[in-house]
Enzyme design. Structure first.
Site, PDB file in Angstrom:
ATOM      1  N   CYS A  81       0.776  -1.074   0.114  1.00  0.00           N
ATOM      2  CA  CYS A  81       0.010   0.184   0.042  1.00  0.00           C
ATOM      3  C   CYS A  81       0.922   1.385   0.094  1.00  0.00           C
ATOM      4  O   CYS A  81       1.669   1.547   0.919  1.00  0.00           O
ATOM      5  CB  CYS A  81      -0.839   0.027   1.333  1.00  0.00           C
ATOM      6  SG  CYS A  81      -1.684   1.560   1.688  1.00  0.00           S
ATOM      7  N   GLU A  82       0.634   2.190  -0.813  1.00  0.00           N
ATOM      8  CA  GLU A  82       1.659   3.306  -1.042  1.00  0.00           C
ATOM      9  C   GLU A  82       1.365   4.196   0.025  1.00  0.00           C
ATOM     10  O   GLU A  82       1.908   5.211   0.254  1.00  0.00           O
ATOM     11  CB  GLU A  82       1.164   4.004  -2.236  1.00  0.00           C
ATOM     12  CG  GLU A  82      -0.037   4.627  -2.587  1.00  0.00           C
ATOM     13  CD  GLU A  82      -0.249   5.215  -4.199  1.00  0.00           C
ATOM     14  OE1 GLU A  82      -0.946   6.321  -4.296  1.00  0.00           O
ATOM     15  OE2 GLU A  82       0.304   4.510  -4.928  1.00  0.00           O
ATOM     16  N   HIS A  83       0.168   4.095   0.764  1.00  0.00           N
ATOM     17  CA  HIS A  83      -0.171   5.155   2.028  1.00  0.00           C
ATOM     18  C   HIS A  83       0.530   4.735   3.289  1.00  0.00           C
ATOM     19  O   HIS A  83       0.722   5.722   4.018  1.00  0.00           O
ATOM     20  CB  HIS A  83      -1.620   5.031   2.054  1.00  0.00           C
ATOM     21  CG  HIS A  83      -2.371   5.604   1.040  1.00  0.00           C
ATOM     22  ND1 HIS A  83      -3.690   5.098   0.737  1.00  0.00           N
ATOM     23  CD2 HIS A  83      -2.115   6.531  -0.043  1.00  0.00           C
ATOM     24  CE1 HIS A  83      -4.128   5.683  -0.512  1.00  0.00           C
ATOM     25  NE2 HIS A  83      -3.168   6.565  -0.822  1.00  0.00           N
ATOM     26  N   HIS A  84       0.679   3.438   3.507  1.00  0.00           N
ATOM     27  CA  HIS A  84       1.370   3.169   4.798  1.00  0.00           C
ATOM     28  C   HIS A  84       2.592   2.036   4.813  1.00  0.00           C
ATOM     29  O   HIS A  84       2.933   1.734   5.708  1.00  0.00           O
ATOM     30  CB  HIS A  84       0.207   2.176   5.717  1.00  0.00           C
ATOM     31  CG  HIS A  84      -0.878   3.006   5.883  1.00  0.00           C
ATOM     32  ND1 HIS A  84      -2.334   2.970   5.149  1.00  0.00           N
ATOM     33  CD2 HIS A  84      -1.334   3.965   6.881  1.00  0.00           C
ATOM     34  CE1 HIS A  84      -2.902   3.859   5.644  1.00  0.00           C
ATOM     35  NE2 HIS A  84      -2.568   4.423   6.662  1.00  0.00           N
ATOM     36  N   GLN A 122      -4.828  -0.517  -4.717  1.00  0.00           N
ATOM     37  CA  GLN A 122      -5.613  -1.568  -5.539  1.00  0.00           C
ATOM     38  C   GLN A 122      -6.306  -1.186  -6.930  1.00  0.00           C
ATOM     39  O   GLN A 122      -6.362  -1.721  -7.707  1.00  0.00           O
ATOM     40  CB  GLN A 122      -6.519  -2.501  -4.635  1.00  0.00           C
ATOM     41  CG  GLN A 122      -7.171  -3.638  -5.306  1.00  0.00           C
ATOM     42  CD  GLN A 122      -7.879  -4.376  -4.288  1.00  0.00           C
ATOM     43  OE1 GLN A 122      -7.497  -4.732  -3.134  1.00  0.00           O
ATOM     44  NE2 GLN A 122      -8.911  -5.223  -4.682  1.00  0.00           N
ATOM     45  N   HIS A 150      -5.901  -6.217   3.047  1.00  0.00           N
ATOM     46  CA  HIS A 150      -5.006  -5.029   3.324  1.00  0.00           C
ATOM     47  C   HIS A 150      -4.628  -4.938   4.596  1.00  0.00           C
ATOM     48  O   HIS A 150      -5.397  -4.934   5.663  1.00  0.00           O
ATOM     49  CB  HIS A 150      -5.751  -3.844   2.941  1.00  0.00           C
ATOM     50  CG  HIS A 150      -5.899  -3.657   1.494  1.00  0.00           C
ATOM     51  ND1 HIS A 150      -5.290  -2.739   0.533  1.00  0.00           N
ATOM     52  CD2 HIS A 150      -6.795  -4.381   0.700  1.00  0.00           C
ATOM     53  CE1 HIS A 150      -5.579  -2.845  -0.668  1.00  0.00           C
ATOM     54  NE2 HIS A 150      -6.497  -3.882  -0.842  1.00  0.00           N
ATOM     55  N   CYS A 152      -3.046  -2.840   6.127  1.00  0.00           N
ATOM     56  CA  CYS A 152      -3.104  -1.379   6.742  1.00  0.00           C
ATOM     57  C   CYS A 152      -4.624  -1.167   7.347  1.00  0.00           C
ATOM     58  O   CYS A 152      -4.696  -0.400   8.189  1.00  0.00           O
ATOM     59  CB  CYS A 152      -3.154  -0.225   5.752  1.00  0.00           C
ATOM     60  SG  CYS A 152      -4.032  -0.509   4.125  1.00  0.00           S
TER      61      CYS A 152
END
Length: 192
Positions: A81-84, A122, A150, A152
């Protein structure tokens, strides 16, 4: 093993700084090699950046009179995940309707991996796979469904252990024809 870039010493140093920032001692026995291992692991997990579509397909397109759906189902995928920077893990179902050429079977899985092995969300991953298959095959239609869990959402935040995310992209005949789309969804077990 996929092609990756040479070990980045700066990445190694930054992982050491992360350990210090967490209040850990990177010189203690259990952590002495962790910055190097973590840097190496991250480069492996993101090796999709070192790949491109032309190299992955490697000319594996073959003439065919088949104009019926071709599907590769349950392709495992592992992404971050590019956020976490936490993993999401799942499977992709990919189908296309050929127009004179078919793609080597393993190339579908390799295309999934190339995009999954990058920092992702995703929704974008699903579209990138569909557009790549369309670009390579010039298919009459392409369908991609990804089902993933996920970390996250499971390990932090709302901590919902049994949740999963489903995304789909339908191009061409799969978008325009309810019958074609329904056939695909039935074959992957998402329709009655």
């Amino acid at each position: 093993m996929p092609r990756t870039r040479a070990m980045n010493p700066e990445l190694h140093r930054q992982y050491r700084e992360i350990l210090l920032g967490l209040g850990e001692n990177p010189d203690r026995e259990g952590l002495q090699d962790t910055p190097q291992r973590a840097a190496k692991a991250m480069q492996y997990l993101c090796h999709g950046y070192a790949q491109n579509l032309k190299e992955v397909v490697n000319g594996a397109l073959f003439a065919s009179d088949n104009d019926e759906m071709v599907m590769v189902k349950d392709v495992e995928l592992y992404s971050l995940c590019e956020h976490h920077l936490l993993p999401f893990i799942g499977k992709a179902h990919v189908a296309y309707i050929p127009t004179g050429k078919v793609l080597g079977l393993s190339k579908v899985a390799r295309i999934v991996d190339m995009y999954a092995r990058r920092l992702q969300i995703q929704e974008n991953l699903t579209r990138q796979i569909a557009e790549a298959i369309q670009q390579v095959t010039d298919a009459a239609g392409v369908a991609v469904v990804i089902e993933a869990q996920h970390m996250c959402m499971m390990m932090r935040g709302v901590e919902k252990q049994n949740s999963s995310m489903v995304t789909s992209v339908m191009l061409g005949a799969f978008r325009d024809s309810a019958r074609t789309r329904d056939e695909f969804l039935k074959l992957i077990g998402r329709s009655n």
